[in-house]
Design an enzyme around this catalytic site. Sequence first.
Site, PDB file in Angstrom:
ATOM      1  N   GLU A   1       0.817  -1.214   0.000  1.00  0.00           N
ATOM      2  CA  GLU A   1       0.000   0.000   0.000  1.00  0.00           C
ATOM      3  C   GLU A   1       0.859   1.275   0.000  1.00  0.00           C
ATOM      4  O   GLU A   1       0.462   2.303  -0.556  1.00  0.00           O
ATOM      5  CB  GLU A   1      -0.938  -0.046   1.223  1.00  0.00           C
TER       6      GLU A   1
ATOM      7  N   HIS B   1       3.727   1.771  -1.636  1.00  0.00           N
ATOM      8  CA  HIS B   1       4.066   2.076  -3.031  1.00  0.00           C
ATOM      9  C   HIS B   1       2.840   2.601  -3.789  1.00  0.00           C
ATOM     10  O   HIS B   1       2.937   3.534  -4.583  1.00  0.00           O
ATOM     11  CB  HIS B   1       4.545   0.807  -3.759  1.00  0.00           C
TER      12      HIS B   1
ATOM     13  N   MET C   1       4.478   0.129   6.662  1.00  0.00           N
ATOM     14  CA  MET C   1       4.501  -0.841   5.555  1.00  0.00           C
ATOM     15  C   MET C   1       5.898  -0.915   4.959  1.00  0.00           C
ATOM     16  O   MET C   1       6.563   0.111   4.783  1.00  0.00           O
ATOM     17  CB  MET C   1       3.505  -0.421   4.491  1.00  0.00           C
TER      18      MET C   1
END
Length: 280
Positions: A35, A37, A184
Amino acid sequence: METVDTIDRLRGGVGAAKLAGNTIAVVPTMGAFHEGHLTLMRRARQECGLVVVTLFVNPTQFNNPEDFRKYPRDMARDASMAQDAGVDLLFTPKPEEIYPAGFNTTVTVSGISDRLEGASRPGHFAGVATVVAKLLNIVGADRAYFGEKDWQQLQVIKRLSLDLNIPTAIVPVPTVRESDGLAMSSRNVRLSPDERKAAVVISRALADAKRLADAGTTDAAVIAMAMQAVLSAEPLARVDYAVVVNPATLEEVDTIDHGALAAIAAYFGSVRLIDNCLLS
Ligand code: PAF
């Protein structure tokens, strides 16, 4: 979305889009999309007429060959995610396209590259700076998007683009987190279920640092000790550093009065994770 693996074809696509009056975005990546990226890609999509994503697992920035070997790779999945995020051009060069025979140049951003991540991973930022300088020159975009999770990398890239007069604007994008706070990262998939649960301790330690700063603590050592205390209560975490630094130079500071960054690196098994948080 078109996928190209040569510089000539990439430049052909970018050149045509420029002639048609589009602004060009580039999102440099090493693949294994998550998510974080996709947020960079969507932001680029909103702001520019042509979105280029580069996908190249750059061997020169891995000081540990095992880490390079184990870096997650799944081109088909990445291509379909990039397409869904509205990417126009996916550039997937082979190593010899980026480093042809005779390649013999290294970009080194002095000082900042030797601290924190640079101290733990010698040569890492020379690898990053060299490939990013090349990618920015290859694409010739108006705007390049980078995540703030890799805060030190972002400062290295800002410096090199200023020093080398690269005309692409460097656009920082806030860190995207899992619902429990873990930043992330492509490396998160390598955590065992127990390590994954334990890894949330990093964002908890940073939240503590922020709480202390917001409550008026200005002594950087007190904040760093508080982060250490949270981290050391987690048996699966092996701390590399938990520090309070100047956000631009990454040098340790005594007080957060003039702005500071709390930064942590820790191992969970063989997986090394980093995260950071600005302190006002
Ligand atoms: O952050 C990354 O994924 C990489 O370091 C980058 C900027 C794409 C250079 O290889």
